[in-house]
Each structure stands twice: as C-alpha cells, then as structure tokens.
Design a protein around this motif. Structure first.
Motif, PDB file in Angstrom:
ATOM      1  N   MET A  44       4.259  -2.945  -7.926  1.00 55.99           N
ATOM      2  CA  MET A  44       4.334  -3.286  -6.516  1.00 55.99           C
ATOM      3  C   MET A  44       4.867  -2.565  -5.569  1.00 55.99           C
ATOM      4  O   MET A  44       4.498  -2.410  -4.296  1.00 55.99           O
ATOM      5  CB  MET A  44       4.842  -5.080  -6.316  1.00 55.99           C
ATOM      6  N   GLU A  45       6.073  -2.028  -5.782  1.00 54.88           N
ATOM      7  CA  GLU A  45       6.766  -0.905  -5.061  1.00 54.88           C
ATOM      8  C   GLU A  45       5.838   0.435  -4.947  1.00 54.88           C
ATOM      9  O   GLU A  45       5.473   0.989  -3.634  1.00 54.88           O
ATOM     10  CB  GLU A  45       8.088  -0.386  -5.766  1.00 54.88           C
ATOM     11  N   LYS A  46       5.075   0.646  -5.749  1.00 57.03           N
ATOM     12  CA  LYS A  46       4.279   1.862  -5.566  1.00 57.03           C
ATOM     13  C   LYS A  46       2.901   1.553  -4.747  1.00 57.03           C
ATOM     14  O   LYS A  46       2.425   2.316  -3.769  1.00 57.03           O
ATOM     15  CB  LYS A  46       3.508   2.266  -6.997  1.00 57.03           C
ATOM     16  N   VAL A  47       2.577   0.270  -4.852  1.00 62.13           N
ATOM     17  CA  VAL A  47       1.312  -0.019  -3.996  1.00 62.13           C
ATOM     18  C   VAL A  47       2.001   0.097  -2.443  1.00 62.13           C
ATOM     19  O   VAL A  47       1.084   0.517  -1.599  1.00 62.13           O
ATOM     20  CB  VAL A  47       0.980  -1.373  -4.213  1.00 62.13           C
ATOM     21  N   LYS A  48       3.080  -0.397  -1.992  1.00 61.76           N
ATOM     22  CA  LYS A  48       3.472  -0.129  -0.576  1.00 61.76           C
ATOM     23  C   LYS A  48       3.647   1.406  -0.322  1.00 61.76           C
ATOM     24  O   LYS A  48       3.162   1.358   0.640  1.00 61.76           O
ATOM     25  CB  LYS A  48       5.118  -0.968  -0.553  1.00 61.76           C
ATOM     26  N   LEU A  49       4.147   2.079  -1.222  1.00 64.73           N
ATOM     27  CA  LEU A  49       4.248   3.447  -0.856  1.00 64.73           C
ATOM     28  C   LEU A  49       2.770   4.265  -0.678  1.00 64.73           C
ATOM     29  O   LEU A  49       2.512   4.826   0.218  1.00 64.73           O
ATOM     30  CB  LEU A  49       5.040   4.010  -1.982  1.00 64.73           C
ATOM     31  N   TRP A  50       1.804   3.685  -1.679  1.00 73.49           N
ATOM     32  CA  TRP A  50       0.504   4.438  -1.561  1.00 73.49           C
ATOM     33  C   TRP A  50      -0.228   3.892  -0.040  1.00 73.49           C
ATOM     34  O   TRP A  50      -0.911   4.716   0.568  1.00 73.49           O
ATOM     35  CB  TRP A  50      -0.352   3.982  -2.760  1.00 73.49           C
ATOM     36  N   LEU A  51       0.228   2.565   0.261  1.00 74.31           N
ATOM     37  CA  LEU A  51      -0.439   2.184   1.413  1.00 74.31           C
ATOM     38  C   LEU A  51       0.127   2.790   2.570  1.00 74.31           C
ATOM     39  O   LEU A  51      -0.410   2.914   3.624  1.00 74.31           O
ATOM     40  CB  LEU A  51      -0.558   0.724   1.402  1.00 74.31           C
TER      41      LEU A  51
END
Length: 130
Positions: free
Chosen positions: A112-119
């Motif tokens: 979920m942390e990575k999703v925020k960064l990718w977006l």
C-alpha cells in the motif's frame, strides 16, 4: 479517485487486492487474464496496473509490451506481480517499461505504501532498479 486495475488469474489474489485498495480509497477494476487486462487498459486507461506475469491467454510480459508500444497508453505505470522472482526474471524487469515489481506473497502495508508512491509518480525521476 485513482483507478487501479488488478490483473491476476487467482480469484483470492484479486479479491484481497481489491479489498485492500478499496479500503484505501481507490477505485478498482479486475481482470482474470491478459486478454481481459489489455481490453480494460484500452477501455478505461487506469491510473496504475498491478499485473501478474503468469496469466492465461496472454502473459503479463506481452500485455506490458503492448501497452508500452501504444503512444496513448505508454504513460500508465505497470507493476509486475510475481510469485517466482528469480534473478533472471528481475533482470528482465529492469527496463523502463516496468514501474516496479512485487513478489508474492506480499506484505500488505508495504504494498500500500508503494501504491501511493507509484501513483504520485515519484518513481518517474529514476528507475526503481537504479
């Protein structure tokens, strides 16, 4: 609200990712195989694609190459989901086509942390593997 396409042939994986993402405020779409994934990407142009590599009908590698070859789709970040990430496979993922990769089983909080960064596009300045 960003839309994330989850592509996995395992219903449990799609369901888990869908629940996690929806609880975090994202809109989700689902695809069971590579053909459905490509159709969904062309139709709705999601903000992010979480793409299993080993899929029926069309593998994730082919989906990614097809999307990145299209000028109106190439901007969409694509993250590989893989249960077996051998050193050779990781090396193949080290191209500008892939935004990142996540090994299964994955840590929910980390994903979920990575999703925020990718977006947020924070990966756009340099490749994830550099």
């Amino acid at each position: 609200m960003p839309t994330i396409l989850v592509v996995d042939d395992m219903p449990d994986n799609r369901q888990l990712l869908g629940i996690m993402l929806q609880r975090s405020g994202y809109t989700t779409e689902m695809a069971r195989d590579g053909v459905e994934a490509l159709e969904a990407i062309q139709k709705s142009q999601p903000d992010l694609v979480l793409l299993d590599l080993n899929l029926p009908r069309m593998d994730g590698w082919t989906v990614c190459r097809t999307v990145k070859a299209s000028p109106h789709l190439a901007h969409i970040p694509i993250v590989a989901l893989t249960a077996s990430c051998s050193p050779g496979e990781v090396k193949q993922l080290m191209t500008p086509d892939w935004t990142d990769y996540v090994s299964k089983p994955f840590d929910v909080m980390s994903l979920m942390e990575k999703v925020k960064l990718w977006l947020a596009g924070s990966n756009q300045s340099k490749p994830w593997y550099s």
